[in-house]
Design a protein around this motif. Structure first.
Motif, PDB file in Angstrom:
ATOM      1  N   ARG A  84       0.881  -1.226   0.138  1.00  0.00           N
ATOM      2  CA  ARG A  84      -0.183  -0.047  -0.002  1.00  0.00           C
ATOM      3  C   ARG A  84       0.978   1.223  -0.076  1.00  0.00           C
ATOM      4  O   ARG A  84       0.612   2.231  -0.519  1.00  0.00           O
ATOM      5  N   ARG A  85       1.797   1.086   0.985  1.00  0.00           N
ATOM      6  CA  ARG A  85       2.761   2.636   0.692  1.00  0.00           C
ATOM      7  C   ARG A  85       3.450   2.652  -0.496  1.00  0.00           C
ATOM      8  O   ARG A  85       3.667   3.571  -0.986  1.00  0.00           O
ATOM      9  N   ARG A  86       3.927   1.500  -1.060  1.00  0.00           N
ATOM     10  CA  ARG A  86       4.606   1.506  -2.457  1.00  0.00           C
ATOM     11  C   ARG A  86       3.748   2.295  -3.565  1.00  0.00           C
ATOM     12  O   ARG A  86       4.106   3.124  -4.106  1.00  0.00           O
ATOM     13  N   ILE A  87       2.417   2.002  -3.334  1.00  0.00           N
ATOM     14  CA  ILE A  87       1.405   2.321  -4.349  1.00  0.00           C
ATOM     15  C   ILE A  87       1.082   3.822  -4.204  1.00  0.00           C
ATOM     16  O   ILE A  87       1.248   4.527  -5.065  1.00  0.00           O
ATOM     17  N   LEU A  88       0.965   4.401  -2.977  1.00  0.00           N
ATOM     18  CA  LEU A  88       0.776   5.653  -2.710  1.00  0.00           C
ATOM     19  C   LEU A  88       2.078   6.398  -2.982  1.00  0.00           C
ATOM     20  O   LEU A  88       1.955   7.475  -3.605  1.00  0.00           O
ATOM     21  N   ARG A  89       3.398   5.973  -2.718  1.00  0.00           N
ATOM     22  CA  ARG A  89       4.468   6.665  -3.131  1.00  0.00           C
ATOM     23  C   ARG A  89       4.479   6.694  -4.661  1.00  0.00           C
ATOM     24  O   ARG A  89       4.695   7.812  -5.224  1.00  0.00           O
ATOM     25  N   ALA A  90       4.301   5.793  -5.466  1.00  0.00           N
ATOM     26  CA  ALA A  90       4.574   5.851  -6.907  1.00  0.00           C
ATOM     27  C   ALA A  90       3.450   6.797  -7.316  1.00  0.00           C
ATOM     28  O   ALA A  90       3.671   7.378  -8.222  1.00  0.00           O
ATOM     29  N   GLY A  91       2.131   6.700  -7.003  1.00  0.00           N
ATOM     30  CA  GLY A  91       1.249   7.654  -7.312  1.00  0.00           C
ATOM     31  C   GLY A  91       1.584   8.948  -7.017  1.00  0.00           C
ATOM     32  O   GLY A  91       1.304  10.000  -7.849  1.00  0.00           O
ATOM     33  N   THR A  92       2.148   9.163  -5.978  1.00  0.00           N
ATOM     34  CA  THR A  92       2.641  10.727  -5.496  1.00  0.00           C
ATOM     35  C   THR A  92       3.584  11.114  -6.477  1.00  0.00           C
ATOM     36  O   THR A  92       3.485  12.356  -6.802  1.00  0.00           O
ATOM     37  N   GLN A  93       4.616  10.147  -6.732  1.00  0.00           N
ATOM     38  CA  GLN A  93       5.450  10.630  -7.447  1.00  0.00           C
ATOM     39  C   GLN A  93       5.193  11.032  -8.973  1.00  0.00           C
ATOM     40  O   GLN A  93       5.392  12.008  -9.536  1.00  0.00           O
ATOM     41  N   LEU A  94       4.338  10.057  -9.429  1.00  0.00           N
ATOM     42  CA  LEU A  94       3.821  10.263 -10.923  1.00  0.00           C
ATOM     43  C   LEU A  94       3.026  11.784 -10.879  1.00  0.00           C
ATOM     44  O   LEU A  94       3.055  12.477 -11.798  1.00  0.00           O
ATOM     45  N   ALA A  95       2.087  11.928  -9.832  1.00  0.00           N
ATOM     46  CA  ALA A  95       1.417  13.229  -9.656  1.00  0.00           C
ATOM     47  C   ALA A  95       2.170  14.322  -9.664  1.00  0.00           C
ATOM     48  O   ALA A  95       1.947  15.339 -10.304  1.00  0.00           O
ATOM     49  N   GLY A 137       3.606  14.971 -13.396  1.00  0.00           N
ATOM     50  CA  GLY A 137       2.526  15.679 -14.493  1.00  0.00           C
ATOM     51  C   GLY A 137       1.342  15.591 -13.912  1.00  0.00           C
ATOM     52  O   GLY A 137       0.341  15.818 -14.843  1.00  0.00           O
ATOM     53  N   GLY A 138       0.664  15.743 -12.899  1.00  0.00           N
ATOM     54  CA  GLY A 138      -0.402  15.940 -12.176  1.00  0.00           C
ATOM     55  C   GLY A 138      -1.369  14.855 -12.518  1.00  0.00           C
ATOM     56  O   GLY A 138      -1.308  13.823 -12.842  1.00  0.00           O
ATOM     57  N   TYR A 139      -2.818  15.155 -12.384  1.00  0.00           N
ATOM     58  CA  TYR A 139      -3.678  14.225 -12.625  1.00  0.00           C
ATOM     59  C   TYR A 139      -3.684  13.192 -13.729  1.00  0.00           C
ATOM     60  O   TYR A 139      -3.650  12.093 -13.479  1.00  0.00           O
ATOM     61  N   GLU A 140      -3.502  13.749 -14.816  1.00  0.00           N
ATOM     62  CA  GLU A 140      -3.589  12.786 -16.210  1.00  0.00           C
ATOM     63  C   GLU A 140      -2.118  11.914 -16.047  1.00  0.00           C
ATOM     64  O   GLU A 140      -2.192  10.922 -16.655  1.00  0.00           O
ATOM     65  N   ALA A 141      -1.073  12.474 -15.352  1.00  0.00           N
ATOM     66  CA  ALA A 141       0.054  11.395 -15.588  1.00  0.00           C
ATOM     67  C   ALA A 141       0.173  10.325 -14.615  1.00  0.00           C
ATOM     68  O   ALA A 141       0.601   9.342 -14.652  1.00  0.00           O
ATOM     69  N   VAL A 142      -0.918  10.359 -13.649  1.00  0.00           N
ATOM     70  CA  VAL A 142      -1.256   9.118 -12.561  1.00  0.00           C
ATOM     71  C   VAL A 142      -1.838   8.069 -13.509  1.00  0.00           C
ATOM     72  O   VAL A 142      -3.432   7.924 -13.364  1.00  0.00           O
ATOM     73  N   GLN A 143      -1.465   7.450 -14.359  1.00  0.00           N
ATOM     74  CA  GLN A 143      -2.025   6.599 -15.025  1.00  0.00           C
ATOM     75  C   GLN A 143      -1.873   4.973 -14.290  1.00  0.00           C
ATOM     76  O   GLN A 143      -0.843   4.629 -14.139  1.00  0.00           O
ATOM     77  N   MET A 144      -3.028   4.225 -14.240  1.00  0.00           N
ATOM     78  CA  MET A 144      -3.018   3.305 -13.361  1.00  0.00           C
ATOM     79  C   MET A 144      -2.034   2.089 -13.834  1.00  0.00           C
ATOM     80  O   MET A 144      -1.414   1.586 -12.931  1.00  0.00           O
ATOM     81  N   ARG A 145      -1.734   2.111 -14.892  1.00  0.00           N
ATOM     82  CA  ARG A 145      -0.898   0.833 -15.559  1.00  0.00           C
ATOM     83  C   ARG A 145       0.608   1.253 -15.081  1.00  0.00           C
ATOM     84  O   ARG A 145       1.329   0.531 -14.572  1.00  0.00           O
ATOM     85  N   GLU A 146       0.961   2.777 -15.004  1.00  0.00           N
ATOM     86  CA  GLU A 146       2.131   2.936 -14.417  1.00  0.00           C
ATOM     87  C   GLU A 146       2.341   3.006 -13.000  1.00  0.00           C
ATOM     88  O   GLU A 146       3.470   2.626 -12.599  1.00  0.00           O
TER      89      GLU A 146
END
Lengths: 196, 196
Positions: free
Chosen positions: A18-29, A32-41
């Motif tokens: 869960r932490r890894r996912i949140l961190r990955a999402g945060t980094q992507l965001a 590049g913001g909302y659109e850069a948070v792509q679920m596959r990525e």
DNA sequence: ATCAAGTCTGAAACTTGTTCTAGATTAGCG
DNA sequence: CGCTAATCTAGAACAAGTTTCAGACTTGAT
């Protein structure tokens, strides 16, 4: 890794995922913001299968709202350690919110992603969004510092929260200046004064 | 069709197409809200090719924001014909906004679609969103009825608009009751009183 | 009238969020 | 241990927003 390392339990590995996912999402965001948070990525970047990502967060909006919860909890903790020093409740709340605003300014794309998810969320996310609302309210109430919030005060607190969110969106969309955000937050905070 | 019917000019046919698209979008939104406004369906339902739809409205959000502009303009016209009768500015604005709220309640799915698009809109729609903001502001200023809005009043007006939008979203997401919306709008409107 | 530019259409293709499936791995338990 | 249920993985498949393209049709200027 510590000497007393025991093989991680299932729950620990799940929390870690869960932490890894949140961190990955945060980094992507942040990038590049909302659109850069792509679920596959997010899945790839956190080394988790797409299906697993969806088990942890049933939608992109759920993920982004969880990220916001995370940030707010961190912020709430920080604020409790050093509460704002101001004259009245209005000034303290204004200070606190503008401080939060400055923190968000440092990662504007992250802020954009989280806030857009928050306002785009539909009923299926209402519980999580509600939690964010409660956290925001708690932060404002803490900043006010008063003893008990009268029910009439609660409405004023909600107006301040509404204003903050809305002004934030307007700023993130380039439709309002920072000065305008400050002015509007301060205006709303006038409702928090005892005689207000 | 009138006897003096002349073959419609290109501009007329384009205006007609635009109207058809807006009407189709509105009907779909009334039925199923944001997610039911599917671009392929809008195109088919308004008898226009998908590519043409995208020529008129470069994205789904653009379309929905245009629908909101349309509604607001209609509402503004109606309100100018019968202005609210209330004691002070605060009461008149509260009345007006709660009247608008009741109008939206009659088509809650349409309201949901438009408001979600409005807050989800990114920078590429900022011009259109700004127009909606201006219309909202104009409606509030008209309801106040005062002569010149002092710059300090403008901030209060923005706070009221912020509160209205935000409370509307909370209601549409099932996170706030109608009573709470009324309370919060009225609270924000207190900022409009001369001494406020 | 004719040519160039712009517009509309129908359909396919592409993108990204979301769902589904089949098999491998793991956890808890008798 | 050995079984059963839950979890994870890889990947295909599906859905809806968006883009692209080739061709037909208008329009406006010369």
């Amino acid at each position: 890794m510590p000497a007393h390392a025991h093989p991680p339990t299932a729950a620990e590995r799940q929390a870690e995922r869960r932490r890894r996912i949140l961190r990955a999402g945060t980094q992507l965001a942040c990038r590049g913001g909302y659109e850069a948070v792509q679920m596959r990525e997010v899945a790839e970047s956190s080394q988790v299968a797409l299906g697993t990502l969806y088990r942890y967060f049933p939608s992109k909006v759920h993920l982004l709202v969880a990220m916001m919860q995370d940030q707010l909890e961190r912020m709430h903790g920080t604020l409790q350690r050093k509460p704002p020093a101001g004259e009245g409740p209005a000034e303290r709340v204004t200070q606190t919110l503008m401080g939060a605003f400055q923190a968000l300014q440092r990662e504007p794309r992250l802020a954009e992603a989280m806030v857009r998810a928050l306002t785009f969320a539909d009923r299926s996310v209402s519980q999580e969004v509600d939690q964010v609302t409660r956290l925001t309210t708690a932060i404002i109430l803490d900043a006010m510092g008063g003893p008990e919030p009268a029910p009439a005060q609660l409405s004023a607190v909600r107006v301040v929260a509404h204003t903050w969110h809305s002004a934030l969106i307007a700023w993130l969309s380039g439709r309002a200046s920072i000065a305008q955000v400050r002015t509007d937050v301060a205006t709303a905070c006038r409702l928090l004064e005892p005689q207000g």
